[in-house]
Design a protein around this motif. Structure first.
Motif, mmCIF file in Angstrom:
data_model
loop_
_atom_site.group_PDB
_atom_site.id
_atom_site.type_symbol
_atom_site.label_atom_id
_atom_site.label_comp_id
_atom_site.label_asym_id
_atom_site.label_seq_id
_atom_site.Cartn_x
_atom_site.Cartn_y
_atom_site.Cartn_z
ATOM 1 N N PRO A 260 9.325 9.498 -12.172
ATOM 2 C CA PRO A 260 9.782 8.118 -11.975
ATOM 3 C C PRO A 260 11.278 7.976 -11.687
ATOM 4 C CG PRO A 260 8.213 8.188 -13.772
ATOM 5 C CD PRO A 260 8.497 9.618 -13.383
ATOM 6 N N LEU A 261 12.131 8.727 -12.379
ATOM 7 C CA LEU A 261 13.570 8.613 -12.100
ATOM 8 C C LEU A 261 13.903 9.128 -10.706
ATOM 9 C CD1 LEU A 261 15.627 9.415 -15.334
ATOM 10 C CD2 LEU A 261 15.741 7.364 -13.911
ATOM 11 N N ALA A 262 13.265 10.194 -10.288
ATOM 12 C CA ALA A 262 13.501 10.711 -8.932
ATOM 13 C C ALA A 262 13.068 9.687 -7.896
ATOM 14 C CB ALA A 262 12.765 12.033 -8.731
ATOM 15 N N ARG A 263 11.924 9.017 -8.131
ATOM 16 C CA ARG A 263 11.490 7.968 -7.202
ATOM 17 C C ARG A 263 12.521 6.846 -7.134
ATOM 18 N NH1 ARG A 263 6.326 8.752 -9.756
ATOM 19 N NH2 ARG A 263 6.568 6.762 -10.858
ATOM 20 N N ILE B 76 11.157 7.047 1.668
ATOM 21 C CA ILE B 76 12.051 6.561 2.723
ATOM 22 C C ILE B 76 11.313 5.556 3.609
ATOM 23 C CG2 ILE B 76 13.231 7.246 4.860
ATOM 24 C CD1 ILE B 76 14.012 9.874 3.375
ATOM 25 N N GLY B 77 10.102 5.902 3.992
ATOM 26 C CA GLY B 77 9.321 4.991 4.837
ATOM 27 C C GLY B 77 9.006 3.688 4.126
ATOM 28 N N THR B 78 8.604 3.786 2.882
ATOM 29 C CA THR B 78 8.257 2.607 2.094
ATOM 30 C C THR B 78 9.449 1.678 1.967
ATOM 31 O OG1 THR B 78 6.624 3.901 0.853
ATOM 32 C CG2 THR B 78 7.414 1.856 -0.165
ATOM 33 N N TYR B 79 10.588 2.239 1.606
ATOM 34 C CA TYR B 79 11.757 1.397 1.366
ATOM 35 C C TYR B 79 12.545 1.091 2.632
ATOM 36 C CZ TYR B 79 10.393 0.478 -3.186
ATOM 37 O OH TYR B 79 9.659 -0.023 -4.238
ATOM 38 N N THR B 80 12.191 1.709 3.746
ATOM 39 C CA THR B 80 12.694 1.217 5.029
ATOM 40 C C THR B 80 12.025 -0.123 5.312
ATOM 41 O OG1 THR B 80 13.166 3.420 5.884
ATOM 42 C CG2 THR B 80 12.831 1.676 7.517
ATOM 43 N N ILE B 81 10.724 -0.203 5.090
ATOM 44 C CA ILE B 81 10.010 -1.479 5.273
ATOM 45 C C ILE B 81 10.653 -2.556 4.401
ATOM 46 C CG2 ILE B 81 7.838 -2.727 4.927
ATOM 47 C CD1 ILE B 81 6.400 -0.004 5.417
ATOM 48 N N ASN C 54 6.948 17.445 -3.028
ATOM 49 C CA ASN C 54 7.965 16.447 -3.376
ATOM 50 C C ASN C 54 8.842 16.101 -2.172
ATOM 51 O OD1 ASN C 54 8.535 17.999 -6.597
ATOM 52 N ND2 ASN C 54 7.169 16.301 -6.135
ATOM 53 N N ALA C 55 9.142 17.098 -1.341
ATOM 54 C CA ALA C 55 9.964 16.834 -0.161
ATOM 55 C C ALA C 55 9.282 15.822 0.750
ATOM 56 C CB ALA C 55 10.256 18.140 0.589
ATOM 57 N N LEU C 56 7.989 15.986 0.945
ATOM 58 C CA LEU C 56 7.249 15.026 1.764
ATOM 59 C C LEU C 56 7.123 13.675 1.069
ATOM 60 C CD1 LEU C 56 4.538 17.367 3.290
ATOM 61 C CD2 LEU C 56 6.482 16.299 4.461
ATOM 62 N N GLU C 57 7.087 13.679 -0.256
ATOM 63 C CA GLU C 57 7.037 12.414 -0.994
ATOM 64 C C GLU C 57 8.359 11.650 -0.876
ATOM 65 O OE1 GLU C 57 3.670 13.868 -4.220
ATOM 66 O OE2 GLU C 57 5.790 14.057 -4.731
ATOM 67 N N GLN D 254 0.832 -1.208 0.000
ATOM 68 C CA GLN D 254 0.000 0.000 0.000
ATOM 69 C C GLN D 254 0.866 1.258 0.000
ATOM 70 O OE1 GLN D 254 -2.546 -0.590 3.391
ATOM 71 N NE2 GLN D 254 -3.692 -2.227 2.380
ATOM 72 N N ALA D 255 1.916 1.256 0.806
ATOM 73 C CA ALA D 255 2.821 2.415 0.833
ATOM 74 C C ALA D 255 3.508 2.572 -0.519
ATOM 75 C CB ALA D 255 3.860 2.265 1.949
ATOM 76 N N ASN D 256 3.914 1.459 -1.125
ATOM 77 C CA ASN D 256 4.576 1.523 -2.426
ATOM 78 C C ASN D 256 3.623 2.060 -3.496
ATOM 79 O OD1 ASN D 256 7.016 0.999 -3.989
ATOM 80 N ND2 ASN D 256 5.714 -0.462 -5.069
ATOM 81 N N ALA D 257 2.372 1.650 -3.460
ATOM 82 C CA ALA D 257 1.395 2.169 -4.426
ATOM 83 C C ALA D 257 1.230 3.677 -4.257
ATOM 84 C CB ALA D 257 0.052 1.452 -4.262
ATOM 85 N N ALA D 258 1.199 4.146 -3.025
ATOM 86 C CA ALA D 258 1.096 5.590 -2.780
ATOM 87 C C ALA D 258 2.337 6.312 -3.293
ATOM 88 C CB ALA D 258 0.888 5.861 -1.289
ATOM 89 N N PHE D 259 3.515 5.754 -3.007
ATOM 90 C CA PHE D 259 4.767 6.362 -3.474
ATOM 91 C C PHE D 259 4.806 6.400 -4.999
ATOM 92 C CE2 PHE D 259 9.511 5.927 -4.201
ATOM 93 C CZ PHE D 259 9.800 7.254 -3.923
ATOM 94 N N GLU D 260 4.429 5.321 -5.641
ATOM 95 C CA GLU D 260 4.446 5.262 -7.105
ATOM 96 C C GLU D 260 3.449 6.233 -7.735
ATOM 97 O OE1 GLU D 260 6.513 3.666 -9.299
ATOM 98 O OE2 GLU D 260 7.699 3.252 -7.502
ATOM 99 N N SER D 261 2.420 6.625 -7.005
ATOM 100 C CA SER D 261 1.448 7.584 -7.545
ATOM 101 C C SER D 261 1.770 9.022 -7.147
ATOM 102 C CB SER D 261 0.027 7.214 -7.102
ATOM 103 O OG SER D 261 -0.132 7.431 -5.714
#
Length: 181
Positions: free
Chosen positions: A64-67, A159-164, A151-154, A52-59
Motif C-alpha cells: 500500500p505505501l508503494a502504491r 501511472i496509467g490509472t493516475y494519468t486518467i 511490481n515494475a509492471l504494476e 476499474q483501473a484503480n481497483a486493479a491497481f489497488e489489488s
C-alpha cells in the motif's frame, strides 16, 4: 474550465451509463459524490475506466505505501491538487511518517526519507521520462530494493490509472472537497 462544460453531476443528472456508479458512490459517502467523480461522470467511460483501473491497481502486489508513492508522484508531477489532498490522509492512515508525507507532497524531486520508497518514486519517474524504456540499470536498481518484475509492471498500471485521474481533475477544474472529519 467552467461548470457548464463539466458540471458536478448527481446520480439523477449524470449520463445514464454513469448513474449506477454515481449512486454507489453516494451510498458509500453518506449521500454525497466527490466533485472529481461528479465532473468525471460527464464521460461515463472515463469514470468507469478510472474506477476499474484503480481497483486493479489497488489489488496489485505492490504494498500500500508503494502504491501511494506512485499516486503521489503522479499527483505532484501533474500538479493535481485534488489527488494530493485526497491521498495525504491515506498516507497518514498507512502510518507514513510526517517527513515522508511532506516529501511526497513537495513539488520537485526531494528525496524520500525511505530508500525503498524513494526507489519506487525514482522508478515511476524513470518510466514516465522514458515512456517505459527504463533500461536494465534502472530496472535492476528497482529490483535490488526487493521489488519484482511484476511490481515494475504494476507501477505502469498505477501511472496509467493516475494519468486518467490527474488529467481529468485538471481538465474539469475539480475542486478539493472538504474531507470528512
Amino acid at each position: 474550465m467552467t461548470d457548464t462544460h463539466f458540471p458536478d453531476h448527481t446520480p439523477d443528472s449524470a449520463p445514464p451509463a454513469a448513474r449506477r456508479t454515481m449512486e454507489a458512490s453516494a451510498r458509500k459517502q453518506g449521500g454525497r459524490v466527490p466533485s472529481a467523480m461528479a465532473r468525471m461522470a460527464t464521460s461515463p467511460e472515463t469514470l468507469n475506466g478510472f474506477l476499474q483501473a484503480n481497483a486493479a491497481f489497488e489489488s496489485s502486489t505492490l504494498d500500500p505505501l508503494a502504491r501511494e508513492v506512485v499516486v503521489m508522484t503522479m499527483a505532484t508531477r501533474n500538479e493535481c491538487h485534488v489527488c494530493v489532498a485526497m491521498h495525504t490522509p491515506r498516507l497518514r492512515s498507512l502510518g507514513a511518517s510526517p517527513e515522508l508525507v511532506a516529501a511526497l507532497r513537495a513539488p520537485g524531486e526531494q528525496p524520500l526519507p525511505d530508500e525503498r520508497l524513494e526507489g519506487v518514486r525514482r522508478f515511476t519517474l524513470a518510466a514516465l521520462e522514458s515512456a517505459g524504456a527504463v533500461g536494465d540499470d534502472r530496472l535492476q536498481d528497482f529490483l535490488s530494493l526487493g521489488f519484482t518484475s511484476r511490481n515494475a509492471l504494476e507501477v505502469v498500471l498505477g501511472i496509467g490509472t493516475y494519468t486518467i485521474s490527474t488529467l481529468a481533475n485538471r481538465m474539469t477544474g475539480a475542486p478539493v472537497d472538504a474531507l470528512p472529519v
